[in-house]
Design a protein around this motif. Structure first.
Motif, PDB file in Angstrom:
ATOM      1  N   SER A 215       0.821  -1.221   0.000  1.00  0.00           N
ATOM      2  CA  SER A 215       0.000   0.000   0.000  1.00  0.00           C
ATOM      3  C   SER A 215       0.847   1.259   0.000  1.00  0.00           C
ATOM      4  CB  SER A 215      -0.930   0.001   1.212  1.00  0.00           C
ATOM      5  OG  SER A 215      -0.197  -0.039   2.426  1.00  0.00           O
ATOM      6  N   GLY A 216       2.163   1.114  -0.122  1.00  0.00           N
ATOM      7  CA  GLY A 216       3.034   2.281  -0.211  1.00  0.00           C
ATOM      8  C   GLY A 216       3.553   2.790   1.117  1.00  0.00           C
ATOM      9  N   LYS A 217       3.469   1.959   2.169  1.00  0.00           N
ATOM     10  CA  LYS A 217       3.929   2.416   3.502  1.00  0.00           C
ATOM     11  C   LYS A 217       5.417   2.748   3.489  1.00  0.00           C
ATOM     12  CE  LYS A 217       2.664  -1.301   5.756  1.00  0.00           C
ATOM     13  NZ  LYS A 217       2.117  -2.086   4.639  1.00  0.00           N
ATOM     14  N   SER A 218       6.229   1.904   2.855  1.00  0.00           N
ATOM     15  CA  SER A 218       7.678   2.147   2.823  1.00  0.00           C
ATOM     16  C   SER A 218       7.996   3.431   2.076  1.00  0.00           C
ATOM     17  CB  SER A 218       8.398   0.962   2.179  1.00  0.00           C
ATOM     18  OG  SER A 218       8.248  -0.205   2.961  1.00  0.00           O
TER      19      SER A 218
ATOM     20  N   GLY B 186       6.910   4.297  12.760  1.00  0.00           N
ATOM     21  CA  GLY B 186       6.916   2.864  12.505  1.00  0.00           C
ATOM     22  C   GLY B 186       5.771   2.466  11.606  1.00  0.00           C
ATOM     23  N   THR B 187       5.946   1.381  10.854  1.00  0.00           N
ATOM     24  CA  THR B 187       4.862   0.868  10.024  1.00  0.00           C
ATOM     25  C   THR B 187       4.241  -0.346  10.690  1.00  0.00           C
ATOM     26  OG1 THR B 187       6.125  -0.718   8.667  1.00  0.00           O
ATOM     27  CG2 THR B 187       6.137   1.595   7.973  1.00  0.00           C
ATOM     28  N   ILE B 188       2.974  -0.555  10.387  1.00  0.00           N
ATOM     29  CA  ILE B 188       2.236  -1.679  10.949  1.00  0.00           C
ATOM     30  C   ILE B 188       1.203  -2.129   9.919  1.00  0.00           C
ATOM     31  CG2 ILE B 188       0.560  -0.199  12.126  1.00  0.00           C
ATOM     32  CD1 ILE B 188       0.706  -2.243  14.476  1.00  0.00           C
ATOM     33  N   ASN B 189       1.059  -3.432   9.763  1.00  0.00           N
ATOM     34  CA  ASN B 189       0.168  -3.971   8.733  1.00  0.00           C
ATOM     35  C   ASN B 189      -1.265  -4.114   9.256  1.00  0.00           C
ATOM     36  OD1 ASN B 189       2.172  -4.151   6.803  1.00  0.00           O
ATOM     37  ND2 ASN B 189       2.676  -6.269   7.262  1.00  0.00           N
ATOM     38  N   THR B 190      -2.018  -3.038   9.211  1.00  0.00           N
ATOM     39  CA  THR B 190      -3.438  -3.060   9.553  1.00  0.00           C
ATOM     40  C   THR B 190      -4.183  -2.201   8.540  1.00  0.00           C
ATOM     41  OG1 THR B 190      -3.328  -1.146  11.034  1.00  0.00           O
ATOM     42  CG2 THR B 190      -2.939  -3.315  12.012  1.00  0.00           C
ATOM     43  N   ILE B 191      -5.504  -2.356   8.481  1.00  0.00           N
ATOM     44  CA  ILE B 191      -6.281  -1.648   7.457  1.00  0.00           C
ATOM     45  C   ILE B 191      -7.052  -0.461   8.019  1.00  0.00           C
ATOM     46  CG2 ILE B 191      -6.475  -3.694   6.000  1.00  0.00           C
ATOM     47  CD1 ILE B 191      -9.355  -4.017   7.042  1.00  0.00           C
ATOM     48  N   SER B 192      -6.876  -0.160   9.308  1.00  0.00           N
ATOM     49  CA  SER B 192      -7.542   1.016   9.889  1.00  0.00           C
ATOM     50  C   SER B 192      -6.767   1.476  11.112  1.00  0.00           C
ATOM     51  CB  SER B 192      -8.989   0.691  10.283  1.00  0.00           C
ATOM     52  OG  SER B 192      -9.022  -0.196  11.385  1.00  0.00           O
ATOM     53  N   SER B 193      -7.022   2.707  11.520  1.00  0.00           N
ATOM     54  CA  SER B 193      -6.393   3.237  12.731  1.00  0.00           C
ATOM     55  C   SER B 193      -6.837   2.441  13.955  1.00  0.00           C
ATOM     56  CB  SER B 193      -6.760   4.714  12.910  1.00  0.00           C
ATOM     57  OG  SER B 193      -6.317   5.481  11.819  1.00  0.00           O
ATOM     58  N   GLU B 194      -8.113   2.101  13.989  1.00  0.00           N
ATOM     59  CA  GLU B 194      -8.641   1.319  15.107  1.00  0.00           C
ATOM     60  C   GLU B 194      -7.896  -0.011  15.235  1.00  0.00           C
ATOM     61  OE1 GLU B 194     -12.567  -1.404  15.619  1.00  0.00           O
ATOM     62  OE2 GLU B 194     -12.901   0.638  14.900  1.00  0.00           O
TER      63      GLU B 194
ATOM     64  N   ILE C 247      -1.889   8.570  13.372  1.00  0.00           N
ATOM     65  CA  ILE C 247      -1.841   7.352  12.558  1.00  0.00           C
ATOM     66  C   ILE C 247      -2.299   7.707  11.148  1.00  0.00           C
ATOM     67  CG2 ILE C 247      -2.672   4.989  12.245  1.00  0.00           C
ATOM     68  CD1 ILE C 247      -3.295   4.890  15.223  1.00  0.00           C
ATOM     69  N   LEU C 248      -1.490   7.355  10.178  1.00  0.00           N
ATOM     70  CA  LEU C 248      -1.860   7.452   8.766  1.00  0.00           C
ATOM     71  C   LEU C 248      -2.094   6.034   8.271  1.00  0.00           C
ATOM     72  CD1 LEU C 248      -2.062   8.976   5.983  1.00  0.00           C
ATOM     73  CD2 LEU C 248       0.385   8.481   5.732  1.00  0.00           C
ATOM     74  N   CYS C 249      -3.327   5.739   7.878  1.00  0.00           N
ATOM     75  CA  CYS C 249      -3.644   4.418   7.337  1.00  0.00           C
ATOM     76  C   CYS C 249      -3.952   4.592   5.856  1.00  0.00           C
ATOM     77  CB  CYS C 249      -4.828   3.800   8.079  1.00  0.00           C
ATOM     78  SG  CYS C 249      -5.119   2.082   7.631  1.00  0.00           S
ATOM     79  N   GLN C 250      -3.185   3.946   4.995  1.00  0.00           N
ATOM     80  CA  GLN C 250      -3.280   4.234   3.574  1.00  0.00           C
ATOM     81  C   GLN C 250      -3.529   2.972   2.745  1.00  0.00           C
ATOM     82  OE1 GLN C 250       0.812   5.978   3.416  1.00  0.00           O
ATOM     83  NE2 GLN C 250       1.172   4.450   1.801  1.00  0.00           N
TER      84      GLN C 250
ATOM     85  N   ALA D  71      -5.308   6.690  -1.108  1.00  0.00           N
ATOM     86  CA  ALA D  71      -6.450   7.074  -0.276  1.00  0.00           C
ATOM     87  C   ALA D  71      -6.061   6.824   1.178  1.00  0.00           C
ATOM     88  CB  ALA D  71      -7.697   6.284  -0.646  1.00  0.00           C
ATOM     89  N   CYS D  72      -6.422   7.751   2.056  1.00  0.00           N
ATOM     90  CA  CYS D  72      -5.920   7.706   3.432  1.00  0.00           C
ATOM     91  C   CYS D  72      -7.018   7.894   4.465  1.00  0.00           C
ATOM     92  CB  CYS D  72      -4.891   8.826   3.667  1.00  0.00           C
ATOM     93  SG  CYS D  72      -3.472   8.793   2.592  1.00  0.00           S
ATOM     94  N   GLU D  73      -6.807   7.226   5.600  1.00  0.00           N
ATOM     95  CA  GLU D  73      -7.501   7.572   6.836  1.00  0.00           C
ATOM     96  C   GLU D  73      -6.473   8.217   7.744  1.00  0.00           C
ATOM     97  OE1 GLU D  73     -10.072   4.646   9.029  1.00  0.00           O
ATOM     98  OE2 GLU D  73      -8.517   4.881  10.551  1.00  0.00           O
ATOM     99  N   VAL D  74      -6.846   9.306   8.405  1.00  0.00           N
ATOM    100  CA  VAL D  74      -5.919  10.011   9.285  1.00  0.00           C
ATOM    101  C   VAL D  74      -6.537  10.145  10.667  1.00  0.00           C
ATOM    102  CG1 VAL D  74      -4.616  12.122   9.709  1.00  0.00           C
ATOM    103  CG2 VAL D  74      -4.921  11.304   7.367  1.00  0.00           C
TER     104      VAL D  74
END
Length: 350
Positions: A123-126, A215-223, A252-255, A269-272
């Motif tokens: 998803s482009g986190k790196s 840090g990065t973390i593999n989740t699909i939402s801030s929650e 938290i930026l979830c993208q 597309a992002c959740e912030v």
């Protein structure tokens, strides 16, 4: 033909993954012996030992004739040795090019705390993490230590001093590198992946002791990101973990990436989530399930929901509503946008 990934498996053709589609690039299968003969020379002795012990290994690889960099994952599968070469682009995009929400770059100016970059695989986190590091390197004078598995982008010192460490090459693990980093007087720590309890605990400790930690973390939402952090700890330690996270979290930026209407481009597309007092209170009380409501109503603080950002892309005509709906749990808002778009198209046709 250029692509994102090259996939080699025994007794199959070589495949290339390009913008989400996997296509063969050789007509004939490659035997398991031939695959092993091509891959084994790429391993150092320590990497070969890790492959033998863990049955898979990650490392960076540079193709000498072109200088092109790859993130290489080599693993054992049915039939023998296999590998995925992920193409790494050496040029770090500027933050402005990523079209990130305005609040995200401001996190780079924080003196301490924890910033999480979340999202599914690919998803482009790196890329986001590299762009944030480059911005701090360009505009601030700090000691930045990044811990990566593997190193994808080489950061040359600009205004800051940047030390990059690769797991397996320069250190045994993320946790080992973090323990060492706390004695190396860093201002900023970049953690390629927060994947285990010890790494998460050390990241929280670093943020609590005055460091700025990304840090990065593999989740699909801030929650989910918050719950992943808390659930990494035994139940008896979770209350303390909630308190620590509430104190140090900056945002938290979830993208995610959505295929463009042209079938070629991809759009971010992002959740912030911004760590306001209300968010901190929810974290302390363990009420993460109500966090989505705060995100949806927090525009004044710089927050935005993924649904609203997907609506922006749909209304701009950049993505197909069906592709956008595949990225969210709550499809109703996106379905409404799809119906509105369909009505508009019918009016134009008639």
């Amino acid at each position: 033909m250029s692509g994102d990934d090259v996939i080699m498996s025994p007794d199959r053709p070589v495949f290339m993954k390009r913008r989400g589609q996997v296509l063969p690039i050789t007509e004939q299968p490659v035997s398991g012996d031939r695959v092993a003969a091509l891959l084994t020379p790429l391993l150092s002795s320590s990497q070969a030992q890790r492959l033998e012990a863990k049955k898979d290994v990650d490392f960076s690889y540079v193709e000498k004739s072109s200088g092109h960099r790859f993130r290489l994952n080599m693993f054992l599968a049915r039939g023998g040795l296999s590998a995925v070469f992920h193409s790494v682009h050496g040029v770090v995009p500027a933050l402005e090019q990523l079209t990130l929400p305005n609040v995200v770059p401001s996190w780079c100016s924080a003196k301490n705390g924890l910033v999480l970059i979340a999202g599914p695989t690919a998803s482009g986190k790196s890329t986001t993490l590299a762009a944030l590091l480059d911005a701090m390197n360009t505009y601030t004078s700090r000691h930045i230590i990044s811990i990566e598995d593997p190193i994808e982008v080489m950061h040359r010192p600009k205004m800051s001093l940047v030390n990059q460490r690769e797991v397996g090459t320069h250190t045994r693990s993320f946790a080992a590198a973090l323990r060492s980093a706390l004695r190396e007087d860093p201002d900023v720590l970049m953690i390629g992946e927060m994947r285990d309890r010890e790494t998460i605990h050390l990241a929280l400790t670093a943020a609590e002791t005055g460091h700025l930690v990304f840090g990065t973390i593999n989740t699909i939402s801030s929650e989910q990101a918050v719950e992943r952090i808390i659930n990494a700890f035994p139940r008896a330690q979770q209350e303390q973990a909630r308190s620590s996270l509430a104190d140090v979290l900056r945002g938290i930026l979830c993208q995610t990436l959505v295929r463009g209407r042209d079938g070629v481009s991809r759009h971010l597309a992002c959740e912030v989530l911004v760590a306001t007092e209300a968010v901190a209170t929810l974290i302390r009380k363990g009420k993460g399930v109500t966090m989505a409501a705060l995100v949806g109503a927090g525009a004044d603080a710089g927050m935005q929901s993924l649904e609203n950002d997907l609506l922006r892309l749909i209304k701009a005509g950049l993505v197909d509503p069906e592709d956008a709906m595949a990225k969210v749990k709550n499809r109703r808002d996106i379905e409404g946008a799809r119906d509105a778009t369909a009505t508009t198209q019918k009016i134009r046709i008639s």
